[in-house]
Structure formats: C-alpha cells, structure tokens
Design a protein around this motif. Structure first.
Motif, PDB file in Angstrom:
ATOM      1  N   GLU A  83      -1.313   3.777   5.040  1.00  0.00           N
ATOM      2  CA  GLU A  83      -1.860   2.478   4.651  1.00  0.00           C
ATOM      3  C   GLU A  83      -3.379   2.479   4.732  1.00  0.00           C
ATOM      4  OE1 GLU A  83      -1.832  -1.569   7.018  1.00  0.00           O
ATOM      5  OE2 GLU A  83       0.165  -1.097   6.225  1.00  0.00           O
ATOM      6  N   ARG A  84      -3.938   2.995   5.829  1.00  0.00           N
ATOM      7  CA  ARG A  84      -5.392   3.030   5.992  1.00  0.00           C
ATOM      8  C   ARG A  84      -6.044   3.934   4.956  1.00  0.00           C
ATOM      9  NH1 ARG A  84      -5.456   4.782  11.367  1.00  0.00           N
ATOM     10  NH2 ARG A  84      -4.226   3.194  12.370  1.00  0.00           N
ATOM     11  N   ARG A  85      -5.499   5.114   4.764  1.00  0.00           N
ATOM     12  CA  ARG A  85      -6.079   6.045   3.790  1.00  0.00           C
ATOM     13  C   ARG A  85      -5.988   5.490   2.371  1.00  0.00           C
ATOM     14  NH1 ARG A  85      -4.577  12.222   5.428  1.00  0.00           N
ATOM     15  NH2 ARG A  85      -5.758  12.241   7.370  1.00  0.00           N
ATOM     16  N   ARG A  86      -4.864   4.887   2.057  1.00  0.00           N
ATOM     17  CA  ARG A  86      -4.693   4.337   0.717  1.00  0.00           C
ATOM     18  C   ARG A  86      -5.661   3.184   0.472  1.00  0.00           C
ATOM     19  NH1 ARG A  86      -0.286   3.930  -3.062  1.00  0.00           N
ATOM     20  NH2 ARG A  86      -1.280   3.006  -4.871  1.00  0.00           N
ATOM     21  N   GLU A  87      -5.859   2.360   1.494  1.00  0.00           N
ATOM     22  CA  GLU A  87      -6.787   1.239   1.362  1.00  0.00           C
ATOM     23  C   GLU A  87      -8.215   1.733   1.138  1.00  0.00           C
ATOM     24  OE1 GLU A  87      -7.685  -2.989   3.590  1.00  0.00           O
ATOM     25  OE2 GLU A  87      -6.452  -1.482   4.576  1.00  0.00           O
TER      26      GLU A  87
ATOM     27  N   LYS B   9       0.815  -1.216   0.000  1.00  0.00           N
ATOM     28  CA  LYS B   9       0.000   0.000   0.000  1.00  0.00           C
ATOM     29  C   LYS B   9       0.851   1.270   0.000  1.00  0.00           C
ATOM     30  CE  LYS B   9      -3.908  -2.164   0.345  1.00  0.00           C
ATOM     31  NZ  LYS B   9      -4.807  -2.204  -0.770  1.00  0.00           N
ATOM     32  N   TYR B  10       2.124   1.141   0.314  1.00  0.00           N
ATOM     33  CA  TYR B  10       3.018   2.302   0.331  1.00  0.00           C
ATOM     34  C   TYR B  10       4.399   1.849  -0.138  1.00  0.00           C
ATOM     35  CZ  TYR B  10       4.156   0.187   4.830  1.00  0.00           C
ATOM     36  OH  TYR B  10       4.497  -0.698   5.807  1.00  0.00           O
ATOM     37  N   GLY B  11       5.227   2.775  -0.492  1.00  0.00           N
ATOM     38  CA  GLY B  11       6.534   2.455  -1.038  1.00  0.00           C
ATOM     39  C   GLY B  11       7.533   2.012   0.023  1.00  0.00           C
ATOM     40  N   ILE B  12       8.586   1.368  -0.440  1.00  0.00           N
ATOM     41  CA  ILE B  12       9.601   0.844   0.473  1.00  0.00           C
ATOM     42  C   ILE B  12      10.361   1.957   1.186  1.00  0.00           C
ATOM     43  CG2 ILE B  12      11.377   0.687  -1.303  1.00  0.00           C
ATOM     44  CD1 ILE B  12      12.353  -1.870   0.067  1.00  0.00           C
TER      45      ILE B  12
ATOM     46  N   ARG C 125      -9.111   4.614  -0.144  1.00  0.00           N
ATOM     47  CA  ARG C 125      -9.186   5.222  -1.473  1.00  0.00           C
ATOM     48  C   ARG C 125      -9.200   4.160  -2.565  1.00  0.00           C
ATOM     49  NH1 ARG C 125      -4.326   8.473  -2.797  1.00  0.00           N
ATOM     50  NH2 ARG C 125      -3.753   6.670  -4.026  1.00  0.00           N
ATOM     51  N   ASP C 126      -8.414   3.104  -2.405  1.00  0.00           N
ATOM     52  CA  ASP C 126      -8.400   2.032  -3.395  1.00  0.00           C
ATOM     53  C   ASP C 126      -9.748   1.329  -3.466  1.00  0.00           C
ATOM     54  OD1 ASP C 126      -5.794   2.608  -3.993  1.00  0.00           O
ATOM     55  OD2 ASP C 126      -4.942   0.864  -2.943  1.00  0.00           O
ATOM     56  N   VAL C 127     -10.364   1.081  -2.315  1.00  0.00           N
ATOM     57  CA  VAL C 127     -11.683   0.435  -2.300  1.00  0.00           C
ATOM     58  C   VAL C 127     -12.717   1.342  -2.949  1.00  0.00           C
ATOM     59  CG1 VAL C 127     -13.542  -0.337  -0.775  1.00  0.00           C
ATOM     60  CG2 VAL C 127     -11.199  -1.055  -0.338  1.00  0.00           C
ATOM     61  N   ALA C 128     -12.678   2.644  -2.650  1.00  0.00           N
ATOM     62  CA  ALA C 128     -13.618   3.586  -3.250  1.00  0.00           C
ATOM     63  C   ALA C 128     -13.428   3.654  -4.765  1.00  0.00           C
ATOM     64  CB  ALA C 128     -13.449   4.968  -2.631  1.00  0.00           C
ATOM     65  N   ASP C 129     -12.186   3.682  -5.229  1.00  0.00           N
ATOM     66  CA  ASP C 129     -11.924   3.710  -6.675  1.00  0.00           C
ATOM     67  C   ASP C 129     -12.378   2.422  -7.350  1.00  0.00           C
ATOM     68  OD1 ASP C 129     -10.859   6.235  -6.496  1.00  0.00           O
ATOM     69  OD2 ASP C 129      -8.761   5.573  -6.585  1.00  0.00           O
ATOM     70  N   LEU C 130     -12.127   1.301  -6.731  1.00  0.00           N
ATOM     71  CA  LEU C 130     -12.549   0.021  -7.297  1.00  0.00           C
ATOM     72  C   LEU C 130     -14.069  -0.071  -7.349  1.00  0.00           C
ATOM     73  CD1 LEU C 130     -11.735  -2.763  -8.369  1.00  0.00           C
ATOM     74  CD2 LEU C 130     -11.760  -3.568  -6.003  1.00  0.00           C
ATOM     75  N   THR C 131     -14.737   0.391  -6.318  1.00  0.00           N
ATOM     76  CA  THR C 131     -16.209   0.386  -6.302  1.00  0.00           C
ATOM     77  C   THR C 131     -16.757   1.273  -7.399  1.00  0.00           C
ATOM     78  OG1 THR C 131     -16.165   0.005  -3.923  1.00  0.00           O
ATOM     79  CG2 THR C 131     -18.228   0.806  -4.855  1.00  0.00           C
ATOM     80  N   ARG C 132     -16.163   2.449  -7.572  1.00  0.00           N
ATOM     81  CA  ARG C 132     -16.605   3.371  -8.611  1.00  0.00           C
ATOM     82  C   ARG C 132     -16.410   2.766  -9.996  1.00  0.00           C
ATOM     83  NH1 ARG C 132     -13.610   6.544 -11.423  1.00  0.00           N
ATOM     84  NH2 ARG C 132     -11.888   6.523  -9.940  1.00  0.00           N
ATOM     85  N   VAL C 133     -15.299   2.107 -10.224  1.00  0.00           N
ATOM     86  CA  VAL C 133     -15.027   1.499 -11.523  1.00  0.00           C
ATOM     87  C   VAL C 133     -15.980   0.335 -11.794  1.00  0.00           C
ATOM     88  CG1 VAL C 133     -13.323   0.150 -12.794  1.00  0.00           C
ATOM     89  CG2 VAL C 133     -12.633   2.239 -11.653  1.00  0.00           C
TER      90      VAL C 133
END
Length: 103
Positions: free
Chosen positions: A86-90, A30-33, A92-100
């Motif tokens: 990590e929480r914010r990215r997760e 969810k985030y870079g190294i 946002r990813d779920v919201a984007d996937l739902t929208r798509v």
C-alpha cells in the motif's frame, strides 16, 4: 487424518481474516482483494507443512502448534505485506501523477 483438519481450519480462518483485513482497510483500492487472502493462505500452508513435517502434530503437548502458529503467521504476514504494498503503491501513484501533471 486428525492433523489434516488443522490444515483445513487454518486455510479457512486465515482466508476469512484476509478478506476481513481487506474490507476493514479504508485504502484497499491500492491493492487487490486477493492479496491479503492469498498471502495468508500460502504462508499458513507452508508453516503447517513445516510444522507437521517436524512432527509437532503428533507429539503430546505440541499438537496445538499446527493449529495456532500457521494462522498467526498467515495473519501477520498478510497484514505486513499489504501495508508495505500500500505504501509503495501510494508513493508510485503520487510520483506518476506528479510527472503527468508537470507534463
């Protein structure tokens, strides 16, 4: 010169723990190294600068402060910010996937 070694050790330890934090997190995709590493090192360096400028590196009984406090702050901030990202990215990813998927 002795105090500069505390900065070197702080950077090495904080950076190493940042890499270990990333490797131990099972959701590190969810985030870079470099996020936990860079955060830890930057915070440790800033804390070291503040502590040494305050004179703690040269006062008897307080010479441990530029060694321990920057490492502790770097580790805590690195852990907290990566969990927040990590929480914010997760979310946002779920919201984007739902929208798509809704189309």
């Amino acid at each position: 010169m002795e105090t500069v070694w505390s900065l070197v050790i702080d950077v090495i330890v904080t950076g190493g723990i940042g890499f270990a934090l990333w490797a131990a997190d099972r959701r590190h995709g969810k985030y870079g190294i470099m996020l936990p590493v860079a955060l830890g090192v930057v915070i440790a360096c800033l804390a070291w600068i503040v502590l040494v400028a305050g004179g703690t590196g040269y006062l008897t009984g307080l010479t441990w402060m530029p060694w321990v406090i920057p490492m502790a702050l770097g580790i805590v901030v690195s852990f907290a910010v990566t969990k927040l990202v990590e929480r914010r990215r997760e979310k946002r990813d779920v919201a984007d996937l739902t929208r798509v998927l809704r189309g």
